[in-house]
Design a protein around this motif. Structure first.
Motif, PDB file in Angstrom:
ATOM      1  N   ASP A  40       9.879   4.648  42.892  1.00 55.03           N
ATOM      2  CA  ASP A  40       8.521   5.018  42.562  1.00 55.03           C
ATOM      3  C   ASP A  40       8.182   6.392  43.394  1.00 55.03           C
ATOM      4  OD1 ASP A  40       5.873   4.834  42.214  1.00 55.03           O
ATOM      5  OD2 ASP A  40       5.397   3.648  44.080  1.00 55.03           O
ATOM      6  N   ASP A  41       8.176   7.372  42.697  1.00 51.20           N
ATOM      7  CA  ASP A  41       7.773   8.569  42.980  1.00 51.20           C
ATOM      8  C   ASP A  41       8.802   9.243  43.837  1.00 51.20           C
ATOM      9  OD1 ASP A  41       6.522  11.172  42.990  1.00 51.20           O
ATOM     10  OD2 ASP A  41       4.963  10.549  44.552  1.00 51.20           O
ATOM     11  N   ILE A  42       8.706   9.316  45.080  1.00 52.94           N
ATOM     12  CA  ILE A  42       9.825   9.887  46.207  1.00 52.94           C
ATOM     13  C   ILE A  42      10.240   8.592  46.974  1.00 52.94           C
ATOM     14  CG2 ILE A  42       8.742  12.262  46.162  1.00 52.94           C
ATOM     15  CD1 ILE A  42       7.533  11.379  48.839  1.00 52.94           C
ATOM     16  N   TYR A  43       9.732   7.528  46.598  1.00 52.93           N
ATOM     17  CA  TYR A  43      10.013   6.073  47.502  1.00 52.93           C
ATOM     18  C   TYR A  43      10.926   5.476  46.591  1.00 52.93           C
ATOM     19  CZ  TYR A  43       5.765   7.485  49.860  1.00 52.93           C
ATOM     20  OH  TYR A  43       4.857   7.935  50.677  1.00 52.93           O
ATOM     21  N   ILE A  44      11.746   4.727  47.342  1.00 54.84           N
ATOM     22  CA  ILE A  44      12.465   3.603  46.869  1.00 54.84           C
ATOM     23  C   ILE A  44      11.903   2.285  47.435  1.00 54.84           C
ATOM     24  CG2 ILE A  44      14.866   2.472  46.483  1.00 54.84           C
ATOM     25  CD1 ILE A  44      15.962   5.300  46.533  1.00 54.84           C
ATOM     26  N   GLN A  45      11.604   1.477  46.544  1.00 58.36           N
ATOM     27  CA  GLN A  45      11.136  -0.080  47.276  1.00 58.36           C
ATOM     28  C   GLN A  45      12.083  -0.797  47.192  1.00 58.36           C
ATOM     29  OE1 GLN A  45       7.612  -1.327  44.928  1.00 58.36           O
ATOM     30  NE2 GLN A  45       6.751   0.675  45.163  1.00 58.36           N
ATOM     31  N   TYR A  46      12.108  -1.553  48.194  1.00 62.33           N
ATOM     32  CA  TYR A  46      13.189  -2.849  48.271  1.00 62.33           C
ATOM     33  C   TYR A  46      12.438  -4.161  48.382  1.00 62.33           C
ATOM     34  CZ  TYR A  46      16.713   0.902  49.222  1.00 62.33           C
ATOM     35  OH  TYR A  46      17.565   1.904  49.417  1.00 62.33           O
ATOM     36  N   PRO A  47      12.105  -4.614  47.255  1.00 62.90           N
ATOM     37  CA  PRO A  47      11.327  -6.186  47.445  1.00 62.90           C
ATOM     38  C   PRO A  47      12.349  -7.165  47.779  1.00 62.90           C
ATOM     39  CG  PRO A  47      11.604  -5.332  45.098  1.00 62.90           C
ATOM     40  CD  PRO A  47      12.297  -4.410  46.125  1.00 62.90           C
ATOM     41  N   VAL A  48      11.488  -8.149  48.662  1.00 60.42           N
ATOM     42  CA  VAL A  48      12.435  -9.484  49.004  1.00 60.42           C
ATOM     43  C   VAL A  48      11.399 -10.402  48.967  1.00 60.42           C
ATOM     44  CG1 VAL A  48      13.473 -10.597  50.991  1.00 60.42           C
ATOM     45  CG2 VAL A  48      13.784  -8.147  50.588  1.00 60.42           C
ATOM     46  N   LYS A  49      11.520 -11.561  48.059  1.00 58.42           N
ATOM     47  CA  LYS A  49      10.698 -12.901  47.873  1.00 58.42           C
ATOM     48  C   LYS A  49      10.975 -13.780  49.182  1.00 58.42           C
ATOM     49  CE  LYS A  49       8.945 -16.235  44.826  1.00 58.42           C
ATOM     50  NZ  LYS A  49       9.210 -16.676  43.380  1.00 58.42           N
ATOM     51  N   VAL A  50       9.921 -13.957  49.910  1.00 58.73           N
ATOM     52  CA  VAL A  50      10.280 -14.893  51.092  1.00 58.73           C
ATOM     53  C   VAL A  50       9.641 -16.235  51.056  1.00 58.73           C
ATOM     54  CG1 VAL A  50      10.029 -14.918  53.689  1.00 58.73           C
ATOM     55  CG2 VAL A  50      10.698 -12.824  52.562  1.00 58.73           C
ATOM     56  N   ASN A  51      10.222 -17.087  51.337  1.00 56.27           N
ATOM     57  CA  ASN A  51       9.596 -18.584  51.471  1.00 56.27           C
ATOM     58  C   ASN A  51      10.009 -19.096  52.997  1.00 56.27           C
ATOM     59  OD1 ASN A  51       8.748 -19.147  48.792  1.00 56.27           O
ATOM     60  ND2 ASN A  51      10.955 -19.141  47.992  1.00 56.27           N
ATOM     61  N   MET A  58       5.803 -15.383  50.040  1.00 56.33           N
ATOM     62  CA  MET A  58       5.252 -13.853  49.955  1.00 56.33           C
ATOM     63  C   MET A  58       6.390 -13.001  49.384  1.00 56.33           C
ATOM     64  SD  MET A  58       4.951 -12.626  53.908  1.00 56.33           S
ATOM     65  CE  MET A  58       5.012 -14.208  54.733  1.00 56.33           C
ATOM     66  N   ARG A  59       5.781 -11.752  48.994  1.00 57.13           N
ATOM     67  CA  ARG A  59       6.878 -10.695  48.814  1.00 57.13           C
ATOM     68  C   ARG A  59       6.746  -9.724  49.601  1.00 57.13           C
ATOM     69  NH1 ARG A  59       6.274  -6.601  43.781  1.00 57.13           N
ATOM     70  NH2 ARG A  59       8.633  -6.216  43.507  1.00 57.13           N
ATOM     71  N   ILE A  60       7.691  -9.261  50.391  1.00 52.02           N
ATOM     72  CA  ILE A  60       7.618  -8.063  51.145  1.00 52.02           C
ATOM     73  C   ILE A  60       8.430  -6.891  50.608  1.00 52.02           C
ATOM     74  CG2 ILE A  60       8.447  -7.422  53.641  1.00 52.02           C
ATOM     75  CD1 ILE A  60       8.093 -10.359  54.523  1.00 52.02           C
ATOM     76  N   ILE A  61       7.759  -5.653  50.724  1.00 56.11           N
ATOM     77  CA  ILE A  61       8.383  -4.424  50.417  1.00 56.11           C
ATOM     78  C   ILE A  61       8.894  -3.559  51.514  1.00 56.11           C
ATOM     79  CG2 ILE A  61       8.211  -2.737  48.803  1.00 56.11           C
ATOM     80  CD1 ILE A  61       6.312  -4.333  46.988  1.00 56.11           C
ATOM     81  N   GLY A  62      10.165  -3.138  51.540  1.00 53.15           N
ATOM     82  CA  GLY A  62      10.458  -1.913  52.559  1.00 53.15           C
ATOM     83  C   GLY A  62      10.505  -0.680  51.731  1.00 53.15           C
ATOM     84  N   TYR A  63      10.360   0.052  52.407  1.00 58.99           N
ATOM     85  CA  TYR A  63      10.330   1.621  51.729  1.00 58.99           C
ATOM     86  C   TYR A  63      11.475   2.416  52.419  1.00 58.99           C
ATOM     87  CZ  TYR A  63       5.968   0.218  49.534  1.00 58.99           C
ATOM     88  OH  TYR A  63       5.128  -0.305  48.798  1.00 58.99           O
ATOM     89  N   ALA A  64      11.953   3.177  51.565  1.00 60.78           N
ATOM     90  CA  ALA A  64      12.895   4.508  51.773  1.00 60.78           C
ATOM     91  C   ALA A  64      12.453   5.618  51.130  1.00 60.78           C
ATOM     92  CB  ALA A  64      14.321   3.785  51.572  1.00 60.78           C
ATOM     93  N   LEU A  65      12.640   6.656  51.664  1.00 61.26           N
ATOM     94  CA  LEU A  65      12.516   7.963  51.228  1.00 61.26           C
ATOM     95  C   LEU A  65      13.598   8.387  50.241  1.00 61.26           C
ATOM     96  CD1 LEU A  65      10.696  10.191  53.756  1.00 61.26           C
ATOM     97  CD2 LEU A  65       9.696   9.102  51.779  1.00 61.26           C
ATOM     98  N   GLU A  66      13.575   8.971  48.959  1.00 64.63           N
ATOM     99  CA  GLU A  66      14.591   9.206  48.131  1.00 64.63           C
ATOM    100  C   GLU A  66      15.133  10.534  48.748  1.00 64.63           C
ATOM    101  OE1 GLU A  66      15.611   9.060  43.635  1.00 64.63           O
ATOM    102  OE2 GLU A  66      13.800  10.036  44.009  1.00 64.63           O
ATOM    103  N   GLN A  67      14.302  11.252  49.258  1.00 68.01           N
ATOM    104  CA  GLN A  67      14.512  12.451  49.645  1.00 68.01           C
ATOM    105  C   GLN A  67      13.828  12.986  51.162  1.00 68.01           C
ATOM    106  OE1 GLN A  67      13.148  15.814  46.912  1.00 68.01           O
ATOM    107  NE2 GLN A  67      14.989  15.759  46.016  1.00 68.01           N
ATOM    108  N   LYS A  68      14.593  13.222  51.974  1.00 68.21           N
ATOM    109  CA  LYS A  68      14.250  13.678  53.288  1.00 68.21           C
ATOM    110  C   LYS A  68      13.997  15.141  53.434  1.00 68.21           C
ATOM    111  CE  LYS A  68      15.559   9.790  55.264  1.00 68.21           C
ATOM    112  NZ  LYS A  68      14.883   8.938  56.336  1.00 68.21           N
ATOM    113  N   SER A  69      13.268  15.685  54.166  1.00 68.81           N
ATOM    114  CA  SER A  69      12.598  16.808  54.218  1.00 68.81           C
ATOM    115  C   SER A  69      13.888  18.084  54.208  1.00 68.81           C
ATOM    116  CB  SER A  69      11.796  17.318  55.516  1.00 68.81           C
ATOM    117  OG  SER A  69      12.326  16.925  56.567  1.00 68.81           O
ATOM    118  N   GLY A  70      14.954  17.559  54.758  1.00 67.02           N
ATOM    119  CA  GLY A  70      16.186  18.622  54.861  1.00 67.02           C
ATOM    120  C   GLY A  70      16.993  18.550  53.434  1.00 67.02           C
ATOM    121  N   ASP A  71      16.663  17.659  52.762  1.00 68.52           N
ATOM    122  CA  ASP A  71      17.365  17.524  51.450  1.00 68.52           C
ATOM    123  C   ASP A  71      16.736  18.501  50.295  1.00 68.52           C
ATOM    124  OD1 ASP A  71      19.124  15.551  52.563  1.00 68.52           O
ATOM    125  OD2 ASP A  71      17.792  13.858  51.590  1.00 68.52           O
ATOM    126  N   ARG A  72      15.618  18.985  50.752  1.00 69.61           N
ATOM    127  CA  ARG A  72      14.738  19.667  49.563  1.00 69.61           C
ATOM    128  C   ARG A  72      15.427  21.089  49.531  1.00 69.61           C
ATOM    129  NH1 ARG A  72       9.592  16.693  51.658  1.00 69.61           N
ATOM    130  NH2 ARG A  72      10.287  14.656  51.045  1.00 69.61           N
TER     131      ARG A  72
END
Length: 189
Positions: free
Chosen positions: A121-132, A175-189
């Motif tokens: 999603d744009d500059i993010y990568i979403q890691y969704p996890v469904k939790v019961n 519930m659905r829990i989403i963790g986020y990672a940056l696709e590009q760090k500031s040093g990668d640009r």
């Protein structure tokens, strides 16, 4: 032409000739030597003044550049600090492990975790996890509060709470829990 000798001239004529020569030499000096030098001096003075003004402008630009560089470095540092608030790319298992640990800490029974495919999603990568999970109301609230305290960015979506018909203090939560990672760090640009 008649050339007269200096000694044949009267003293008055000699003085007039000398005064005439002095005037002619003075006027010649003024117009042919002094005046051009004064003009040249004025031109050089104007050029020096222009160069000084250019130097002042460049000095201001340089000061502004230094100030902008300091602001840039500060913002870069702040950005790097904020980048620490994200999961690493491919580190979606960390989220699942942390959720298991939080369940143990809060006394909640983790019924299932279902990681879904990551989403770019744009500059993010979403890691969704469904939790019961199942537990008391207070334990569930405690679990959700602990999720918020994780050291990386997450979001809770689709929180569904249900209870069995039998009288019990336990509730089930999906519930659905989403963790986020940056696709590009500031040093990668």
């Amino acid at each position: 032409m008649i050339i007269m000798e200096w000694s044949n001239l009267s003293s008055r004529e000699q003085k007039l000739i000398l005064i005439g020569l002095i005037v002619i030499l003075s006027v010649g000096y003024y117009y042919y030597i002094y005046q051009p030098q004064v003009k040249r001096l004025a031109e050089v003075k104007q050029q020096v003044e222009q160069k000084l003004n250019e130097l002042r402008v460049e000095s201001k630009v340089l000061e502004k550049k230094k100030e902008l560089k300091q602001k840039y470095e500060l913002l870069q540092q702040q950005l790097q600090e904020k980048e620490g608030n994200f999961l690493e790319i491919g580190d979606d298992s960390r989220l699942i492990v942390d959720l298991g640990n939080l369940a143990d800490q809060t006394g909640v029974e983790l019924l299932s975790t279902g990681p879904a495919e990551s989403i770019k999603d744009d500059i993010y990568i979403q890691y969704p996890v469904k939790v019961n999970l199942e537990g008391t109301y207070n334990n569930i609230i405690d679990f959700v509060n602990k999720i918020v305290e994780l050291d990386y960015l997450i979001r809770i979506q689709n929180l569904n709470i249900s209870s069995k018909l039998a009288p019990t203090d336990r509730i089930q939560v999906e519930m659905r829990i989403i963790g986020y990672a940056l696709e590009q760090k500031s040093g990668d640009r």
